[in-house]
Scaffold this active site. Structure first.
Site, PDB file in Angstrom:
ATOM      1  N   SER A 157     104.814  11.220   7.283  1.00  0.00           N
ATOM      2  CA  SER A 157     102.905  11.500   7.678  1.00  0.00           C
ATOM      3  C   SER A 157     101.657  10.272   7.642  1.00  0.00           C
ATOM      4  CB  SER A 157     102.387  12.885   7.370  1.00  0.00           C
ATOM      5  OG  SER A 157     101.289  12.845   7.472  1.00  0.00           O
ATOM      6  N   ARG A 227      91.066  23.205   5.581  1.00  0.00           N
ATOM      7  CA  ARG A 227      92.585  23.610   6.004  1.00  0.00           C
ATOM      8  C   ARG A 227      93.085  24.090   6.272  1.00  0.00           C
ATOM      9  NH1 ARG A 227      96.766  20.592   4.212  1.00  0.00           N
ATOM     10  NH2 ARG A 227      99.292  21.801   3.116  1.00  0.00           N
ATOM     11  N   ASP A 322     106.071  17.973  16.837  1.00  0.00           N
ATOM     12  CA  ASP A 322     104.996  17.146  16.534  1.00  0.00           C
ATOM     13  C   ASP A 322     103.868  16.575  17.812  1.00  0.00           C
ATOM     14  OD1 ASP A 322     103.200  15.600  14.725  1.00  0.00           O
ATOM     15  OD2 ASP A 322     104.353  14.629  14.153  1.00  0.00           O
ATOM     16  N   HIS A 355     104.576  18.690  13.241  1.00  0.00           N
ATOM     17  CA  HIS A 355     104.053  18.115  12.041  1.00  0.00           C
ATOM     18  C   HIS A 355     104.916  18.181  10.954  1.00  0.00           C
ATOM     19  CE1 HIS A 355     102.899  14.440  10.488  1.00  0.00           C
ATOM     20  NE2 HIS A 355     101.971  14.682   9.914  1.00  0.00           N
ATOM     21  N   ASP A 356     105.362  19.516  11.000  1.00  0.00           N
ATOM     22  CA  ASP A 356     105.722  19.733   9.160  1.00  0.00           C
ATOM     23  C   ASP A 356     107.081  19.416   9.723  1.00  0.00           C
ATOM     24  OD1 ASP A 356     103.861  20.853   7.515  1.00  0.00           O
ATOM     25  OD2 ASP A 356     103.616  22.857   7.761  1.00  0.00           O
TER      26      ASP A 356
END
Length: 382
Positions: A157, A227, A322, A355-356
């Site tokens: 990232s 967040r 992602d 994405h994680d």
């Protein structure tokens, strides 16, 4: 925490703080007269300092990438799945350096640090930081550690952006750049997500223009909302559906606005926990660094021309679901590297976690990562 340490863990680690008195010039035109960088290291540096690997962290990351700080820790470092004996970044072969970047909130000098000119926290007076600034400070850290050339600079990232920037700013100081789940620049949609997050923070009544330290308070709600927005973008629709679906916390609708669905409860929990451990000014700073990153900007928006300066080899990895930094963005980097006649290996990994996925040790990901780092180790005789 288990009763005993896993065999593939780096074990109990202790962070170190390095103080720098020489001013560092920043891209924004300001300078920091002195600063601290908090670092963790794993493994042993070999005699010619050729086996060092730099780990660059993502937006909410920090220096604690692997192992445990004590036997009471519930979880290991944020990338423990990839760093340790026998893991892709094998600490039996590599000397691994992981730091908390300038502007961070986990010990390195940042907005919540004391400004020597005022005796109070920097707050909003802390200068805006760019990816290039981080790379420059990391190069000074390498000098302090006696490392002229990294065997590899690795990051996912925002960390991947730093790895790419290293290859451009210090081409003779790294042999390999590993760029995972990253992008050569943000899309308008990504900048928009960052702006929503910043607005959530700055519109919190407890933000006080970034001087909330002076009021002995925190913009918890704003940071929580920021967040929550960010966390949604890190997950795929499929992974959220598999994990939560439309499950209710109780058996029937309550016909109100409290958290009724499991996914609502999860997001609130993640946001609340994050708001207790992360600094709001640092979140603003980190998202702006993401926005500004664009190495092609000074080259007529020609990424291939920008990458022409690089001398290292590249490994670029993307993940199929992602949607924050899509595989197309990684392919854009790879095509530019090929056009610039650089050596690059690329894989798109089929993984459902969005994405994680770069934090999750799926077999194909781990196998590719391990094979590449094994080649890096052999090159430096590790």
């Amino acid at each position: 925490m288990p009763d005993s340490l896993p065999a593939d863990s780096v074990g109990i680690v202790t962070p170190q703080s390095y103080h720098f008195d020489t001013p560092i010039e920043l891209a924004c035109g300001q300078e920091l007269g002195n600063y601290d960088l908090v670092v963790e290291t794993y493994g042993e540096l070999n005699a010619d300092a050729s086996n060092a690997v730099l780990i660059c962290h993502a937006l909410s990351g920090h220096h604690h990438a692997a192992g445990y700080h004590s036997m009471d820790d519930r979880k290991p470092g944020w990338w423990d799945s990839c760093i340790g004996p026998g893991k892709p970044i094998d600490t039996n072969r590599f000397f691994v350096v992981s730091l908390n970047n300038l502007g961070g909130c986990h010990g390195s000098t940042g907005p919540n640090s004391e400004n020597p000119a005022t005796g109070k926290p920097y707050g909003p007076e802390f200068p805006v930081i760019t990816v290039s600034d981080w790379v420059n400070s990391q190069a000074l850290l390498a000098d302090r550690l006696g490392i002229h050339c990294w065997a590899a600079v690795v990051g996912g990232s925002l960390g991947g952006m730093q790895a790419l920037q290293w290859s451009l700013d210090y081409p003779d100081r790294l042999r390999h750049a590993v760029v995972i789940a990253s992008t050569p620049r943000l899309t308008a949609q990504n900048i928009a997500f960052n702006e929503v997050a910043r607005q959530a923070i700055t519109s919190d009544r407890e933000f006080h223009g970034g001087r909330y330290y002076d009021f002995d308070t925190l913009p918890r709600r704003g940071l929580m909302l920021a967040r929550m927005v960010g966390h949604i973008t890190y997950l795929s629709d499929a992974s959220m559906g598999e994990k939560f679906g439309r499950e209710l916390r109780e058996e029937a609708y309550k016909f109100g606005y409290d958290a009724e669905f499991q996914v609502e409860s999860y997001l609130r929990y993640q946001g609340e926990r994050f708001s207790e451990t992360f600094d709001a000014n640092t979140y603003l700073l980190m998202t702006r660094a993401l926005d500004y990153f664009d190495p092609a900007y000074d080259h007529g928006s020609d990424l291939s021309r920008a990458i022409a300066a690089a001398e290292c080899e590249f490994l670029v990895l993307s993940f199929s679901t992602d949607w924050r930094f899509t595989p197309q963005r990684s392919e854009e980097m790879v095509n530019a590297m090929i056009s610039a006649r650089k050596k690059v290996s690329y894989a798109e990994i089929d993984a459902p976690w969005g994405h994680d996925a770069f934090l999750i040790p799926t077999p194909r990901y781990t196998d590719i990562f391990t094979a590449y780092m094994d080649r890096v180790a052999r090159e430096v005789g590790a």
